[in-house]
Write a protein that holds these residues in place. Structure first.
Motif, PDB file in Angstrom:
ATOM      1  N   SER A 103       4.434  -1.639  11.942  1.00 52.36           N
ATOM      2  CA  SER A 103       5.449  -2.219  11.058  1.00 52.36           C
ATOM      3  C   SER A 103       6.871  -1.864  11.451  1.00 52.36           C
ATOM      4  O   SER A 103       7.815  -2.575  11.080  1.00 52.36           O
ATOM      5  N   TYR A 104       7.059  -0.785  12.212  1.00 50.58           N
ATOM      6  CA  TYR A 104       8.415  -0.283  12.437  1.00 50.58           C
ATOM      7  C   TYR A 104       9.046  -0.737  13.754  1.00 50.58           C
ATOM      8  O   TYR A 104      10.127  -0.269  14.125  1.00 50.58           O
ATOM      9  N   THR A 105       8.401  -1.644  14.478  1.00 53.65           N
ATOM     10  CA  THR A 105       8.980  -2.088  15.745  1.00 53.65           C
ATOM     11  C   THR A 105       8.916  -3.599  15.880  1.00 53.65           C
ATOM     12  O   THR A 105       8.009  -4.246  15.345  1.00 53.65           O
ATOM     13  N   THR A 106       9.876  -4.150  16.596  1.00 52.13           N
ATOM     14  CA  THR A 106       9.883  -5.589  16.895  1.00 52.13           C
ATOM     15  C   THR A 106       9.318  -5.879  18.282  1.00 52.13           C
ATOM     16  O   THR A 106       9.296  -7.036  18.705  1.00 52.13           O
ATOM     17  N   LYS A 125       4.432  11.160  18.184  1.00 51.49           N
ATOM     18  CA  LYS A 125       5.462  10.386  17.505  1.00 51.49           C
ATOM     19  C   LYS A 125       6.651  11.295  17.210  1.00 51.49           C
ATOM     20  O   LYS A 125       6.480  12.446  16.806  1.00 51.49           O
ATOM     21  N   SER A 179      11.329  11.373  16.526  1.00 53.75           N
ATOM     22  CA  SER A 179      12.485  10.659  15.979  1.00 53.75           C
ATOM     23  C   SER A 179      13.718  10.726  16.866  1.00 53.75           C
ATOM     24  O   SER A 179      14.497   9.781  16.903  1.00 53.75           O
ATOM     25  N   GLN A 227      13.996   5.835  15.611  1.00 50.48           N
ATOM     26  CA  GLN A 227      13.414   5.095  14.493  1.00 50.48           C
ATOM     27  C   GLN A 227      14.458   4.199  13.823  1.00 50.48           C
ATOM     28  O   GLN A 227      14.192   3.036  13.518  1.00 50.48           O
ATOM     29  N   THR A 228      15.659   4.754  13.597  1.00 45.15           N
ATOM     30  CA  THR A 228      16.702   4.002  12.882  1.00 45.15           C
ATOM     31  C   THR A 228      17.773   3.431  13.809  1.00 45.15           C
ATOM     32  O   THR A 228      18.587   2.621  13.379  1.00 45.15           O
TER      33      THR A 228
END
Length: 517
Positions: free
Chosen positions: A369-372, A412, A414, A435-436
């Protein structure tokens, strides 16, 4: 974007002398009470021999640096590594062994017959170990990417022993970027001659017991990442022309750079291999558009995927073409013009699905869900990857990446820390939240830092609780070289230890903690 019209960056590409003894540093700010030990760094320190210049950034002779932190005091020391390349060059006052981008010609004092036979004996492989330094067991070795590594004393910086890895492994060279696990196990990549005049690559494992073991072999031009269960290999569109490699030096004289060729049509491929049991996953073939790669940031497994974060340069053209010293020493406007012709840098995230089913052809297989980032199975059985861009700016590179290695390698994470390159000139330190995509920057006018090494605070629980150590050069200052200590959380300065000497560019190195009481 900071401009550099005074061209002070030239100073980091100039020859310096070694020191006879450590010199004390002037400290401003407050060094954390827990921080001791040594920062050890490798880089070029001799950029010409007599009237003969070295031409490429990776040619200058290996200089080892040490900032010692002890009892609230800091000292700086440096010595040249006594490699064969260095000793013979200093003895004969000329370039004797061919380097990455500088050819060594036969002794002009020899007659024509001696020179003829010198050519046909072939190339002497350089042992100029200017790239990195790492421990093997209780010993420390300075390394480049040939078959020679050099044992050094991290306290006195004395050169101890030249080691030819060909005597122990079926390789012609190894990378200068191994992975070291918590128990001391070392994984690295070595190349050797493969089938049909190709170069093959071996995964090398050096267990703590010091026994070398070859794990696997396949063909490509690679860098590698490591997760809990896998090796990740990136095959770039840069190939070594083996015929040219074997013949050019022995007949007409050439450099390593002369033997690289870009392949515009092949794109970039990702390969996987399992760690235990060792095996190449030949049915998993991932490909994407062409890019160059110097450094992996990190890789990890999650929910049936492998996430791979990389420092890339767009396109098939070899970025090393832009790292000749003539380019890096130019006037600022000329430096920028040259860089504008080079590939554009980006930090990218690729996601490799492990579970592949033929019926899923044509759709995006990435469900994180957290990557394009996307991965699409094609009709030929390969998987086409598109990345998520984590960092990008016009000719602004995030390179020499570091993480909290002991806590996050293969897991994983950050935060990544890197050296910011402005049109190839190092002028800032960057912290990136992968992540952000939030960024923090340390930058100071007319300052040229090096790779920031992360040192965790003892007992820390947060990933970014620690300090960053970087050697910085500020030409024109009263004390132009200093050790910079940054708070890794906020990227704010805690202290600097300044010395009255210029320090040339460094590539990689390590933090050596103080001995246990």
């Amino acid at each position: 974007m900071m401009e550099h019209p005074a061209a002070g960056y030239r100073k980091i590409f100039e020859t310096v002398e070694e020191l006879n003894e450590p010199i004390p540093a002037n400290i401003t700010g407050v060094i954390p009470s827990w921080l001791g030990g040594s920062l050890l760094r490798m880089g070029p320190g001799l950029f010409e021999v007599g009237d003969e210049p070295f031409h490429h950034l990776f040619d200058g002779q290996a200089l080892m640096h040490k900032f010692d932190l002890k009892g609230g005091q800091v000292t700086y020391f440096r010595k040249f590594i006594r490699t064969d390349a260095y000793v013979r060059a200093m003895t004969e006052k000329r370039v004797v062994i061919t380097e990455f981008g500088t050819v060594a010609y036969p002794d002009p004092c020899k007659n024509v017959f001696s020179r003829f036979f010198t050519y046909f004996r072939g190339i002497e492989v350089t042992d100029n170990c200017l790239v990195n330094l790492y421990p093997i067991g209780e010993d420390f070795y300075a390394v480049t990417e040939t078959n020679y590594i050099t044992k050094v004393d991290p306290d006195s910086l004395e050169t101890l022993k030249k080691v030819d890895l060909c005597k122990y492994l079926s390789i012609n060279g190894v990378t200068a970027h191994p992975h070291i696990e918590a128990d001391g196990t070392i994984y690295n990549i070595g190349n050797c001659f493969g089938k049909n005049m190709s170069l093959a690559y071996n995964i090398i494992k050096i267990p703590p017991a010091q026994k070398d073991r070859k794990l696997n072999q396949f063909d490509c031009m690679i860098c590698f990442g490591i997760t809990e269960n896998y090796f990740v290999f990136v095959e770039q569109p840069i190939k070594i022309n083996l015929l040219k490699f074997l013949s050019a030096w022995s007949i007409r004289g050439a450099t390593y750079m002369d033997c690289f060729e870009s392949n515009e049509s092949m794109g970039t491929w990702f390969h996987l291999a399992t760690k235990e049991p060792a095996g190449y996953m030949k049915n998993h073939k991932y490909r994407t558009s062409a890019f160059n790669l110097f450094h992996h940031i990190n890789a990890y497994e999650e929910q049936g995927f492998i996430v791979v974060d990389l420092c890339t340069w767009k396109g098939h053209e070899f970025v090393y073409n832009y790292l000749y010293l003539a380019n890096l020493r130019g006037e600022w406007e000329e430096v920028k013009k040259a860089a504008m012709r080079s590939p554009q840098p980006e930090v990218r995230r690729y996601v490799l699905p492990l579970d592949i089913h033929r019926e899923e052809q044509g759709k995006n297989l990435v469900s994180l869900s957290y990557t394009t980032a996307t991965a699409v199975l094609l009709s030929d059985g390969t998987i086409w990857l598109e990345p998520e861009v984590l960092f990008s700016g016009p000719r602004q590179a995030f390179e020499f990446p570091q993480i909290n290695y002991s806590k996050c390698c293969g897991k994983k994470y950050s935060f990544a820390y890197g050296l910011g390159l402005n049109h190839f000139i190092p002028d800032r330190i960057v912290k990136l939240d992968v992540q952000t995509k939030e960024q923090w920057v340390w930058q100071e006018e007319d300052c040229y830092p090096s790779e920031p090494l992360f040192v965790p605070t003892p007992g820390a629980t947060k990933e970014d609780d620690g300090v960053l150590l970087s050697i910085v050069v500020k030409p024109g200052a009263e004390r132009p070289g200093f050790l910079l200590i940054l708070d890794a959380m906020k990227l704010t300065e805690l202290a600097r230890a300044e010395v009255n000497t210029i320090i040339p560019v460094t590539f990689h190195g390590m933090y050596k903690p103080p001995p246990s009481p």
